[in-house]
Scaffold this active site. Structure first.
Site, mmCIF file in Angstrom:
data_model
loop_
_atom_site.group_PDB
_atom_site.id
_atom_site.type_symbol
_atom_site.label_atom_id
_atom_site.label_comp_id
_atom_site.label_asym_id
_atom_site.label_seq_id
_atom_site.Cartn_x
_atom_site.Cartn_y
_atom_site.Cartn_z
ATOM 1 N N ARG A 109 0.826 -1.209 0.000
ATOM 2 C CA ARG A 109 0.000 0.000 0.000
ATOM 3 C C ARG A 109 0.851 1.246 0.000
ATOM 4 N NH1 ARG A 109 -3.246 -0.251 5.350
ATOM 5 N NH2 ARG A 109 -1.270 -1.101 6.082
ATOM 6 N N SER A 171 8.544 -5.133 6.228
ATOM 7 C CA SER A 171 8.298 -6.265 7.136
ATOM 8 C C SER A 171 9.146 -7.483 6.776
ATOM 9 C CB SER A 171 6.811 -6.619 7.130
ATOM 10 O OG SER A 171 6.057 -5.553 7.652
ATOM 11 N N ASP A 225 5.967 -4.086 11.518
ATOM 12 C CA ASP A 225 4.584 -3.951 11.978
ATOM 13 C C ASP A 225 4.474 -3.860 13.492
ATOM 14 O OD1 ASP A 225 5.363 -6.580 12.357
ATOM 15 O OD2 ASP A 225 3.533 -7.463 11.560
#
Length: 489
Positions: A109, A171, A225
């Site tokens: 995203r 991540s 995250d």
């Protein structure tokens, strides 16, 4: 008191647990045949943690934390204790527009967020898919692709504003050397781009943006995250000091006193900094082998990364259902369940998910068998009332072990930080969907961190919103440093 807030009345230290002992193996279980019941209990006994085992896990966790923070440890810790170089969390003063890039899988995203006095005013998001040839191609090609997507996003949003700062949620295992320096250790998931391991992912993204984007963008922070979760939690509640991921995998981060981080040399203005524990790997060096069961050994043998992520294999969502399946198959093979008859589906690795465990636990809470019978129907299994009770017992035992293992670490962090009140920000499907896990953890943490007030806060999208918020924090920190240099403060 808020129902999610827990306080313990005792003020005795963590080491004095005599008054805070919880009944071990407290899952109710009774079937019609006492001999069969005793045999089932014997098979599950290694999964029920005694207080001695709990105390030992806690002590080993403390030792591994100290080793991970040491400058020249006598031996390597299984806890990475990664310095994120994030000395502050959202404080309500953040304003402006910020970008976030969230890369952790085949879909990623780009986010544009507008903040005003610490409150999100507007958020625009666009999803992109990373093609396989990019995920496996040269590293420069990957970062060029990301830069092209950022350009596409801004053009379609008709963005014409001034220079933007960007928070990059990357991540993958990395070693941070600064808030905006993240060295890739190795690729995971479906990525394997040559030319990136051992290099700074932030620099590679910044270089690609300058080559391809045509917009004034500066990548000012890199995070995972877990760090994003504590930041997003602090946006909602300024008393947040722990971030916890409890979903498919598990990890935690917390605010550590800089004076305790021996490996961070030099003088530092900050009093605290966020430390990413990476406790999913707790025990990779063998320090937890004393509590490993045959079921855990089989989970490890069948896993993608044998010998890695030891701790999360005991309880995380990726593994909890498989642990239950292995136990059920063992009970069938011992002719203690389903009259010794199994189906091919039950013998299939991965067929019994953690969601099934949650559904069965829901039945136990509601004194029902509806969900359990439905699940057994999906497996084509014939069953008795005693079989239903055995299955509920299996799920209760492994759920309690999961709650114990996560709570041991959280209780120690609360005692170590010694704050008057701490909010624990949590993200993850296991914590959210399991009907009993939260209540179990609240009780256990209250017992093992006596006198420490805490509450859980479910947060979502730490990797997205958290990344944009970190960009805002990094921008604030830079402005403060410039003001100090210029003598303005």
């Amino acid at each position: 008191m808020n129902p999610t807030e827990s306080t313990a009345k005792s003020t005795s230290p963590l080491e004095d647990t005599n008054q805070q002992r919880l009944p071990m193996g407290s899952c109710p279980f009774a079937i019609s045949d006492p001999v069969q019941q005793a045999q089932v209990e014997e098979i599950l006994k290694p999964l029920i943690l005694t207080q001695d085992v709990i105390d030992r896990v806690r002590d080993v966790f403390e030792d591994e934390m100290k080793l991970g923070l040491a400058k020249n440890p006598p031996k390597l810790s299984s806890l990475q204790m990664e310095n994120t170089f994030l000395p502050e969390l959202p404080n309500g003063t953040e304003s402006g527009e910020y970008l976030a890039l969230d890369l952790g899988g085949t879909n990623f995203r780009v986010i544009l967020m507008e903040l005003k006095e610490g409150t999100i005013q507007r958020e625009e998001v666009k999803y992109y898919k990373v093609p396989e040839e990019v995920r496996l191609g040269p590293g420069e090609q990957l970062f060029d692709f990301l830069a092209d997507c950022i350009k596409d996003f801004l053009e379609k949003k008709h963005y014409t504003g001034e220079k933007l700062t960007l928070g990059f949620c990357f991540s993958f295992p990395m070693h941070q050397k600064a808030l905006n320096v993240g060295i890739l250790v190795h690729w995971t998931k479906s990525f394997n781009c040559p030319g990136v391991v051992g290099k700074d992912a932030v620099k590679m993204l910044n270089d690609a943006i300058h080559r391809r984007c045509g917009h004034a963008i500066d990548v000012v922070a890199v995070l995972n995250d877990t760090t994003g979760t504590i930041v997003k939690g602090a946006y909602v509640d300024h008393e947040t000091a722990i971030g916890l991921i409890l979903g498919t995998g598990s990890n935690a981060c917390y605010l550590e006193r800089v004076s305790r981080i021996e490996k961070w040399e030099g003088q530092h203005d900050a009093e605290e900094v966020v430390i990413d524990i990476e406790f999913g790997a707790f025990g990779d060096n063998g320090v937890l082998d004393f509590m490993k069961t045959d079921f855990d050994r089989e989970i490890n043998r069948n896993s993608l990364l044998v010998g890695s992520f030891t701790y999360e294999k005991y309880f995380a969502g990726k593994y909890l259902g498989e642990i239950a399946r292995l136990i059920l198959v063992k009970l069938v093979d011992e002719e203690l369940l389903f009259k010794g008859k199994c189906t091919e589906k039950l013998r299939t690795v991965g067929s019994f998910t953690s969601q099934y465990v949650s559904h069965i636990e829901k039945d136990s809470m509601e004194l029902s068998t509806e969900e359990t019978e439905k699940i057994l129907g999906e497996f084509g299994l014939s069953y008795t009332q005693d079989d239903l009770k055995i299955i509920k017992y299996v799920c209760a035992v492994i759920s309690e072990r999961a709650a114990n293992l996560v709570s041991i670490c959280l209780a120690h962090l609360l005692c170590r930080m010694d704050k008057p009140h701490c909010t624990i920000a949590v993200d993850g499907s296991l914590f959210e969907e399991h009907p009993r896990l939260r209540t179990l953890m609240e009780a256990k943490i209250s017992a093992w961190a006596p006198g420490k007030q805490f509450k859980f806060l479910m947060v979502e999208d730490g990797s997205g919103k958290g990344a944009a918020l970190i960009a805002a924090i990094a921008t604030r920190l830079r402005a403060h440093s410039k003001a100090i240099i210029s003598g303005e403060c």
